[in-house]
Structure formats: structure tokens, C-alpha cells
Design a protein around this motif. Structure first.
Motif, PDB file in Angstrom:
ATOM      1  N   ARG A   7       0.820  -1.211   0.000  1.00 25.73           N
ATOM      2  CA  ARG A   7       0.000   0.000   0.000  1.00 25.73           C
ATOM      3  C   ARG A   7       0.857   1.267   0.000  1.00 25.73           C
ATOM      4  NH1 ARG A   7      -5.605  -0.591   3.385  1.00 25.73           N
ATOM      5  NH2 ARG A   7      -6.548  -2.127   1.984  1.00 25.73           N
ATOM      6  N   ARG A   8       2.058   1.189   0.584  1.00 24.47           N
ATOM      7  CA  ARG A   8       2.943   2.358   0.546  1.00 24.47           C
ATOM      8  C   ARG A   8       3.336   2.714  -0.878  1.00 24.47           C
ATOM      9  NH1 ARG A   8       5.575  -0.017   5.121  1.00 24.47           N
ATOM     10  NH2 ARG A   8       7.334  -0.765   3.860  1.00 24.47           N
ATOM     11  N   HIS A   9       3.259   1.728  -1.763  1.00 17.23           N
ATOM     12  CA  HIS A   9       3.716   1.939  -3.138  1.00 17.23           C
ATOM     13  C   HIS A   9       2.570   2.060  -4.136  1.00 17.23           C
ATOM     14  CE1 HIS A   9       8.030   1.455  -2.230  1.00 17.23           C
ATOM     15  NE2 HIS A   9       7.548   0.741  -1.218  1.00 17.23           N
ATOM     16  N   GLY A  10       1.339   2.227  -3.613  1.00 17.54           N
ATOM     17  CA  GLY A  10       0.234   2.656  -4.460  1.00 17.54           C
ATOM     18  C   GLY A  10      -0.513   1.579  -5.223  1.00 17.54           C
ATOM     19  N   TRP A  11      -1.516   2.055  -5.945  1.00 18.49           N
ATOM     20  CA  TRP A  11      -2.439   1.223  -6.720  1.00 18.49           C
ATOM     21  C   TRP A  11      -1.815   0.853  -8.060  1.00 18.49           C
ATOM     22  CZ3 TRP A  11      -6.610  -1.692  -6.637  1.00 18.49           C
ATOM     23  CH2 TRP A  11      -7.397  -1.860  -7.777  1.00 18.49           C
ATOM     24  N   ARG A  12      -1.867  -0.441  -8.409  1.00 21.44           N
ATOM     25  CA  ARG A  12      -1.268  -0.905  -9.658  1.00 21.44           C
ATOM     26  C   ARG A  12      -2.302  -1.237 -10.716  1.00 21.44           C
ATOM     27  NH1 ARG A  12       1.170  -4.067  -6.004  1.00 21.44           N
ATOM     28  NH2 ARG A  12       0.214  -5.931  -6.897  1.00 21.44           N
ATOM     29  N   GLY A  13      -3.575  -1.148 -10.383  1.00 24.32           N
ATOM     30  CA  GLY A  13      -4.598  -1.423 -11.373  1.00 24.32           C
ATOM     31  C   GLY A  13      -5.333  -2.721 -11.105  1.00 24.32           C
ATOM     32  N   PRO A  14      -6.415  -2.978 -11.857  1.00 26.99           N
ATOM     33  CA  PRO A  14      -7.233  -4.184 -11.649  1.00 26.99           C
ATOM     34  C   PRO A  14      -6.524  -5.432 -12.134  1.00 26.99           C
ATOM     35  CG  PRO A  14      -7.994  -3.005 -13.579  1.00 26.99           C
ATOM     36  CD  PRO A  14      -6.928  -2.136 -12.954  1.00 26.99           C
ATOM     37  N   LEU A  15      -7.055  -6.582 -11.713  1.00 31.53           N
ATOM     38  CA  LEU A  15      -6.522  -7.859 -12.181  1.00 31.53           C
ATOM     39  C   LEU A  15      -6.830  -8.073 -13.659  1.00 31.53           C
ATOM     40  CD1 LEU A  15      -7.714 -10.201  -9.256  1.00 31.53           C
ATOM     41  CD2 LEU A  15      -5.395  -9.353  -9.629  1.00 31.53           C
ATOM     42  N   HIS A  16      -8.013  -7.578 -14.081  1.00 32.86           N
ATOM     43  CA  HIS A  16      -8.496  -7.839 -15.435  1.00 32.86           C
ATOM     44  C   HIS A  16      -9.631  -6.856 -15.712  1.00 32.86           C
ATOM     45  CE1 HIS A  16      -9.537 -10.134 -19.007  1.00 32.86           C
ATOM     46  NE2 HIS A  16     -10.785 -10.258 -18.587  1.00 32.86           N
ATOM     47  N   HIS A  17      -9.924  -6.652 -16.974  1.00 35.35           N
ATOM     48  CA  HIS A  17     -11.066  -5.797 -17.336  1.00 35.35           C
ATOM     49  C   HIS A  17     -11.964  -6.538 -18.322  1.00 35.35           C
ATOM     50  CE1 HIS A  17     -13.432  -2.204 -18.062  1.00 35.35           C
ATOM     51  NE2 HIS A  17     -13.339  -2.473 -19.363  1.00 35.35           N
ATOM     52  N   MET A  18     -13.262  -6.583 -17.993  1.00 34.06           N
ATOM     53  CA  MET A  18     -14.254  -7.195 -18.875  1.00 34.06           C
ATOM     54  C   MET A  18     -14.893  -6.106 -19.741  1.00 34.06           C
ATOM     55  SD  MET A  18     -16.214  -9.794 -16.251  1.00 34.06           S
ATOM     56  CE  MET A  18     -17.344 -10.286 -17.570  1.00 34.06           C
ATOM     57  N   LYS A  19     -14.892  -6.317 -21.027  1.00 30.45           N
ATOM     58  CA  LYS A  19     -15.489  -5.328 -21.917  1.00 30.45           C
ATOM     59  C   LYS A  19     -17.005  -5.291 -21.775  1.00 30.45           C
ATOM     60  CE  LYS A  19     -11.786  -5.549 -25.352  1.00 30.45           C
ATOM     61  NZ  LYS A  19     -11.418  -5.833 -26.765  1.00 30.45           N
TER      62      LYS A  19
END
Length: 845
Positions: free
Chosen positions: A340-352
């Protein structure tokens, strides 16, 4: 009497005098006689046929006497030190119980469901066979007529194919089994072998699987449900087909009523109850995945696959599950905080598209099932600035509030979350609708906890969120940084140094054979001049550590390292004393345990005892001792003082204590200072490698040695400032705080030959008139200083040349650092260095 023409007497019309005519009338009709002869011949033919069948199949039948020698495949169980199951390994889940241990109501349930005339028939039920034959011939339904004895014959001796040939063999074997075994022996074989779904064989295994109970703990409807399953385990599987399972259970309950085992009121009440499942699958080592897998591999290597999966071994380990759970939780929390100290890296996956999102989420849930401690996958169904509606596996839904995502530093949720994103979430409250936003840490870590006295491993975390995977506690060899320094100082103690001996902390330049230079440096770019060994280790001074190693010689450092289990230390590269050497976390933790143990080295142990299914001991870590507790002075109210365990002497007790005492100072005043808030005697040392690639903290209490490592599997920087004190030490502290909570405070034992003397903390000499800080120091008897601290000390010798180094980390080896060159051979020197010449003029060198 009148005589007719043939000489026969004629009957008297009045019925007198002549013979009766009944002889002719009493003759059997010819058709009857023929029929009788046909019946007799048919009986003979049938008997001959039957005899022929028996003779024909006699040589094809298996020997039913092998039932007496049957050894069922059993579950191998791995236990912790308290007898709690850690893991179970088996091809079939089975718990064998004798007929005397099976409660009578369980037997009654199976008799009502499967074979009400079991104690009356001779192995087969002729009426049932005829009835089944008629039903199978005249309808489309298939009806069985197998008795329990027939099922034993089929299950143990025959295949499950549906043929008349197999049925004939089954009938013959059943008759023979009935002649050779008692009814209770047959029933015991049946109740322990019958398949009851979900991988469970036998009633005891089924009770554990479906209700997490022993047989004695089952209720009447629970017994009825299990008894109803042999007929069709898949169809009546309560997990997959609960309605079918309940319907079958209710039929069995009514049969219990009709057989007089229960009353109508009891049956009605039982039918009204739900199934009440409490599924308990085979333990897969979920609480200690890496430890369980390590034990599995040990047993597999030593005893083979058959023994592991079929022979029902009992494996008693050194693991303490409560300690392990605390270790897993502390590791998770520490890695989560780092991530958490190093921030958000994005979602695992994205569904269109959200079409079929349930199937997609279920797939991700299965993929990340081992990450349950971190959270579970969910898809974003709707998102606003302050909340997100999410869909989870099994078509559940929930809400993620903006307040749970503050750690991302992103502000409103819809600024970084989109509909269709698959993310990790965790329930804020059990069975609640509120979830927090989580993230799978891509950093890894490991933790080891070891009993100081015995060397037994109490907890081992080999990583986070990946099941068994790669065990970083015992397989990952990483640079150890400054956590290696205590062994340099211990070697110095063996050469006559004391904690109050002083070594120069000043710049060093070594000329390498290739013409390059190696310039080790301190983290704070400062030099403290003449510094005591205690201060040097507490503050993790690199330069004085290199000088110390250069003075005593790397050969002696290497030899001591070997004695504490750290093998392979090069004797030609001075950078190794700053931790450029690779060791595993288990090796480092075991080596540190030598200090509080009094100098003896004990190989880490994982197994206490292994027994076969009959209780025969196959392996024992320590010799058995009868009446041990009594001989040690145990009383009903007081535990005995345990004797010191064996092991090889790595260093003498006095030097071991001196190092223990100095490492306590690291906690009280040095890089491990945050642990001082725990308020109990602790020792340890941080370690950080070049560019913050590896972070370590290894330490101990009088009874427990604990090691923590944090880093990436593919070595790369953890980020600026992520030292051992910041990345690894908090995990150590979280674990130790939970582990020691509510336990008495222990002190380190002081061996004979140690004395305590008050000295000047800075000079290492006896206090003088102007001594500003006086401490009580530990010494071997006869080694305390006799000189007094001078009235005047040139303070310039304690902090000089603030900008005289190129920077660096107290806790990292300086080898290969920014083009400064490599460490030289031990014989390399720095004579002629103008800085050192200047120091000599100050009288400091």
C-alpha cells in the motif's frame, strides 16, 4: 358270492360280501406321473446344472479368505505439536473403526436402509432377488436386491460391473463369507469400505466430511442421511443435490420408524430438520501450506508414495499451529502495508461486457482461491465517486466504500475504477455486504520461528498468497546484508575483543589487483572515529566492521560461520562481512539461535515422530524417555526445568552471552529500537542489501528465534528507504507482539565467567571525570578495562568528514556499488591514504 366270467367277484348290490371297486379308481393319472417324473428329472438337472455352475465358477472366484488379511488404504495425517491436524494425504478418505466403536444407532440406520433381515439371512435374500428380477424384467426400472454380505463380496472381491456372471459370483461368495465370518465381522467390513460420496469411504470418514463430527456425535437425521447414500452416492450427494439427499434421508427415517428403532414423533421431528451440513474436506495444510508441503516431501522421500497415500501414517511435527497462524497473519499484514505504501497498480483484469460476469468471476475466484487471506476477486458492476457495487462468486453482491480505498491516493473511486474491472476485495465484517478494496502484493516475504532450546521449527511462512509454491524460508538464497555482521563480531570476541574494544570508524580505500578501488561507506555519510564494538553493531557501522574483519582475518570469520551452520563463506572477499553472501532465512535464523542457546548449534528439526497405522514408531527425533517429567522434578502444580538440549558447540558460553547482550543493545538503542516498546529482553539485527533489494530482521528472545525476509522473487529494489528496519522489522514486531502476549517475561541466562563493569559508553574505558554516558557492560572475567577515560577527549575524532564518502547504506554490502570497484583480497590495505594519515595526526588511528 357270485363269480363273473373272468373269475372276479361281482359286488353285492347291497354292498356286502364282495371286494370294493376303489383300487381301479385310486390309480394316479398318467399325466401326473409323467409330470412327477419330469419334475424329478428337472430337479436333478437343476442340481446338476447348479453343481456345474459352482464347479465352473469355483476356479474363477477370488479367495474370500483374503478378507481376513485386508489392509484398507488409510489417510496419512500430519499433526502439529499439540495434536491438531495440519494436513491429510490419501487416495481415499477413510477412517477405520472397529464394530465395537460404531454406535448402535449408526448400525440400525444402515440396517433399516440397506438390509433389514441382515441377521436372519444366509448371505442373500431369495425373495428380494425374485422381486428385483421381476421388476427389472417387466419394467424399465432397475432394482437391486443385494444384501450387506453381497455388497461386501462385490466391494472387496469383485468389480462393480452389472452382469449376470458377476451376480452369480457374488451370490456364491456371499454364501461362503457367511459361513466363514460372523455377522459383526461382515458388518465391520461393510461400514468401513462403503463409498459415501465426496471422496469418503466408510461411515467415520463420511461423518467427518459432511458434519465435522465423530460417529458418536451424529444426530438421528444425520445418521439417516449418511445411511441413505450407499444406494447412489452421486445422486444423493448432499453438496450437489441437497433436495435429493433430504428426500432419501426422509425415506430412511420412515424405515427406522417402521422397524421400531424410533417413534413416530421422533421421525416427524427429524424429517422437519434441514440437512445441517458442516462440510470438512481433507485438510490440505491451509493454515501452514509451505510447512505442510515440506513435510509431505520429506515423508514421500523417506517412505515412498504408497506409504504416504495409503498406509495411514501418523506424522507428528514440531509445528505449533497457533504460532503458525500468527506468523501467517503478521507476514500478510506487513507485505500488505508495504504494498500500500507503493500505491495502486490497477485491476486484475477488465471485462469489456458484463454479460456472463458470474462465470468470469467464478473462474477468477478459483484461480485465486489460495489468496483467501488477502481477499477474493470481484467485478465492478457500478461505480460512483464514493462507492462501487461489486459482484462476487456464487452471484453474491456487495459494496466497496471510498473510505476503504484511501491508501490508493486516487481520490474518488470512479477516477480509477471502471465498470467491468475485476479487483480484489475483502469483507469488512463476516457475512456482511461491505467490502474493502484490496490488492495482491507483488512483493514476497518469509518468516521462521524456532524454539531456541530444541531447534524445533514452530512456524514457517514460505510466501504469501500462492498456496504451496516456492518456499522462500528454506529455498531462497538471498544476500543477507548487515544481518551477517554479528558473526564477524562473534569471531572477534573469540580473538580477544570485548564489547568495549574500540575500532576506527573512518574512510577506507582498498586497491584491487585490477587497479580499481573499493570504498566501503556508512549509510549516514558520517564517521565516528574510535568506536566500541557495541556501538558499531548497534548502529551497524560498515567501515569499522570491515576493519575488524581485516584485523582478525576472514578465515576465522569463515570458520565460525561454518560452526553456526553458515557454510561456504569466501576467505578472499572482504565485502562478504557486509552481507554480500547468500543464505536462506532458515539458515540465518538457526545461526542466530546459537547466541541465546549458550553457544551450541542444533540443526533445525521439523519432525518429532512418525508412526505406522498400528502405532509402531518408524522415526523418533529424540530418544524416548520413560518417567522423564518425574525425573526432572515435575509436580502436579509446577512444570519441571527442562534440561539443556544437545548440539555441537559453536562458540563458548561466555562469548555467546556477550553477543546476546550486544544484540540486546541493537533493540534498546540501535536499528531495532522499535522493538523496545515490547518491554521484554530481545536481541536482533537488521539487514539491507544494495539498492534496498533485500530486507531482513533476525532476532531472538530467550526462548524463540525469529527471522523475517522481504523482497521480490526476481531481485529488484524495494524502493528508496525500504531498509530491513522498515520492511522486515514491522513483520517481526507484529508477530512477536502477538506471540508473547500474556506470557511471562523471560531474561537471558548469564553463564559463569561473566562479570559486569561500569564503563564510559563512548571510550570503552572506565568512567572518567568528564564521562557523559556511563553504562554497565558485560565482560569475560579478567577482560574488563583497567584504564580510565582521559579527562579530555578530542570530539573531532567522533564525527569527522561528514561529506567524505559517496553515500551508502549502513546495512548493505558496498561491493559493486556505483563503479566504486570490488572488495579486495583480505591482504589488501589502505596505507598511504591521506585521510588515514590525517587521522593519525589527530591521534585517532
Amino acid at each position: 358270492m357270485a363269480i363273473n366270467r373272468t373269475g372276479s367277484s361281482r359286488p353285492n348290490p347291497r354292498g356286502e360280501g364282495g371286494p370294493s371297486r376303489s383300487r381301479k379308481n385310486n390309480k394316479l393319472p398318467k399325466w401326473f406321473i409323467i409330470l412327477a417324473w419330469l419334475a424329478a428329472l428337472g430337479s436333478l438337472a437343476f442340481g446338476a446344472l447348479l453343481a456345474g455352475v459352482l464347479v465352473y465358477y469355483d476356479n474363477q472366484l477370488p479367495d474370500f479368505r483374503q478378507l481376513s488379511e485386508y489392509k484398507p488404504p488409510l489417510i496419512t495425517r500430519v499433526y502439529d505439536r499439540n495434536g491438531e491436524i495440519v494436513a491429510e494425504y490419501a487416495n481415499e478418505r477413510r477412517i477405520w473403526v472397529s464394530i465395537n466403536e460404531i454406535p448402535k444407532p449408526v448400525i440400525e440406520s444402515f440396517l433399516a436402509a440397506e438390509d433389514t433381515d441382515f441377521y436372519e439371512h444366509g448371505g442373500y435374500d431369495l425373495k428380494a432377488i425374485i422381486r428385483a428380477a421381476l421388476v427389472n424384467t417387466m419394467t424399465h426400472r432397475m432394482q437391486g436386491a443385494s444384501t450387506i454380505t453381497q455388497q461386501v463380496a462385490k466391494t472387496y472381491l469383485l468389480s462393480s460391473e452389472r452382469t449376470y456372471t458377476r451376480k452369480i459370483k457374488e451370490l456364491i461368495l456371499s454364501w461362503r463369507i457367511e459361513k466363514a465370518y460372523t455377522k459383526n465381522e461382515i458388518l465391520e467390513l461393510y461400514l468401513n469400505r462403503i463409498y459415501l460420496g465426496n471422496g469418503s469411504y466408510g461411515v467415520a470418514a463420511a461423518a467427518q466430511t459432511y458434519f465435522s463430527k465423530t460417529l458418536a456425535e451424529l444426530t438421528m437425521p444425520e445418521r439417516a442421511m449418511i445411511a441413505g447414500m450407499p444406494q447412489a452416492p452421486s445422486r444423493y450427494n448432499p453438496v450437489r443435490n441437497p433436495s435429493a439427499a433430504k428426500a432419501r434421508r426422509d425415506i430412511v427415517i420412515r424405515r427406522l420408524q417402521s422397524e421400531g428403532y424410533v417413534t413416530k414423533d421422533e421421525a416427524d421431528a427429524a424429517i422437519a430438520t434441514p440437512l445441517g451440513l458442516n462440510i470438512s474436506p481433507l485438510k490440505q495444510g491451509e493454515d501452514a501450506p509451505h510447512f505442510a508441503e515440506y513435510i509431505r516431501q520429506m515423508v514421500l522421500k523417506e517412505y515412498g508414495e504408497k506409504a504416504l497415500y495409503q498406509d495411514g501414517l501418523s506424522v507428528y511435527t514440531t509445528l505449533d499451529l497457533p504460532t503458525q497462524r500468527r506468523a501467517e497473519e503478521a507476514t500478510y499484514k506487513g507485505l500488505r502495508d508495504y504494498d500500500r505504501r507503493h500505491g495502486w497498480r490497477g485491476p486484475l483484469h477488465h471485462m469489456k461486457s458484463l454479460d456472463g460476469w458470474q462465470k468470469e468471476v467464478n473462474a477468477f475466484a478459483e484461480k485465486y482461491a489460495h489468496s483467501w487471506r488477502i481477499g477474493e476477486p470481484a467485478v465492478v458492476l457500478k461505480v460512483s465517486a464514493d462507492s462501487a457495487r461489486i459482484g462476487l462468486s456464487d452471484e453474491r453482491e456487495g459494496i466497496v466504500a471510498r473510505s476503504t480505498a484511501k491508501w490508493t491516493g486516487k481520490g474518488s473511486l470512479n477516477s480509477f475504477l471502471k465498470v467491468g474491472d475485476i479487483i480484489m476485495v475483502k469483507a469488512v465484517k463476516k457475512d456482511g455486504k461491505d467490502y474493502s478494496l484490496e490488492q495482491l502484493p507483488n512483493v514476497q516475504g518469509a518468516l521462521v520461528a524456532m524454539d531456541v532450546r530444541t531447534g524445533e521449527v514452530l512456524a514457517m511462512v514460505g510466501g504469501l498468497g500462492e498456496g504451496v509454491g516456492f518456499n522462500r524460508a528454506i529455498m531462497a538464497r538471498r544476500q543477507v546484508g548487515s544481518s551477517f555482521k554479528p558473526f564477524v563480531y562473534a569471531a572477534a570476541m573469540e580473538k580477544g575483543y570485548t564489547p568495549a574494544s574500540t575500532v576506527l570508524d573512518a574512510p577506507l580505500v582498498f586497491n584491487n589487483s585490477d587497479g580499481s578501488e573499493w570504498k566501503p561507506h556508512n549509510y549516514d555519510k558520517k564517521f565516528t572515529g574510535l568506536t566500541t564494538l557495541r556501538q558499531g553493531l548497534e548502529q551497524s557501522r560498515n567501515l569499522m566492521t570491515v576493519r575488524l574483519a581485516q584485523d582478525i582475518g576472514l578465515r576465522d570469520v569463515s570458520e565460525l560461520s561454518r560452526r553456526v551452520g553458515l557454510k561456504g563463506l569466501p576467505i578472499t572477499d572482504l565485502s562478504v562481512v557486509l552481507g554480500s553472501i547468500n543464505y536462506t532465512l532458515m539458515e540465518m535464523t538457526s545461526a542466530y539461535s546459537v547466541f541465546p542457546r549458550g553457544g551450541s548449534y542444533i540443526e533445525p528439526t521439523y519432525l518429532r515422530r512418525v508412526q505406522d497405522s498400528k502405532g509402531v514408531t518408524l522415526f523418533r527425533a529424540h530418544p524416548a524417555c520413560e518417567k522423564c517429567l518425574a525425573s526432572l522434578g515435575a509436580t502436579p502444580d509446577e512444570n519441571p526445568v527442562l534440561p539443556k538440549m544437545g548440539g555441537k558447540e559453536a562458540l563458548d558460553a561466555q562469548n555467546a552471552y556477550l553477543m546476546t547482550n550486544v544484540l540486546q543493545g541493537v533493540v534498546l538503542r540501535g536499528t531495532g529500537y522499535s522493538l523496545s516498546s515490547l518491554g521484554r529482553p530481545l536481541g536482533g539485527k537488521t539487514g539491507t542489501t544494495n539498492d534496498y533489494v533485500d530486507a531482513w530482521f533476525v532476532g531472538f528472545s530467550p526462548s524463540l528465534a525469529i527471522g523475517v525476509w522481504v523482497g521480490f522473487d526476481t531481485p529488484k529494489s524495494l524502493g528508496y528507504g525500504e531498509t530491513g528496519g522498515r520492511a522486515a522489522l514491522p513483520i517481526w514486531k507484529t508477530f512477536a507482539e502477538a506471540q508473547f502476549k500474556g506470557t511471562p517475561i523471560e531474561g537471558f541466562s548469564v553463564p559463569q565467567g561473566i562479570e559486569f563493569v561500569r564503563i564510559d559508553a563512548k571510550s570503552g574505558l572506565l568512567p572518567g571525570v568528564n564521562s557523559q554516558k556511563i553504562i554497565t557492560e558485560a565482560f569475560k572475567e579478567g577482560t574488563a578495562p583497567t584504564q580510565t577515560t582521559p579527562d579530555y577527549v578530542d570530539e573531532s575524532g567522533y564525527e569527522i568528514f561528514n561529506s567524505g564518502a559517496t553515500g551508502g547504506d549502513t546495512e548493505r554490502p558496498a561491493a559493486n556499488d556505483g563503479g566504486s570497484g570490488n572488495a579486495p583480497n583480505n591482504g589488501g590495505g589502505s596505507s598511504g591514504n591521506p585521510i588515514e594519515n590525517l587521522l593519525r595526526t589527530f591521534g585517532i588511528y
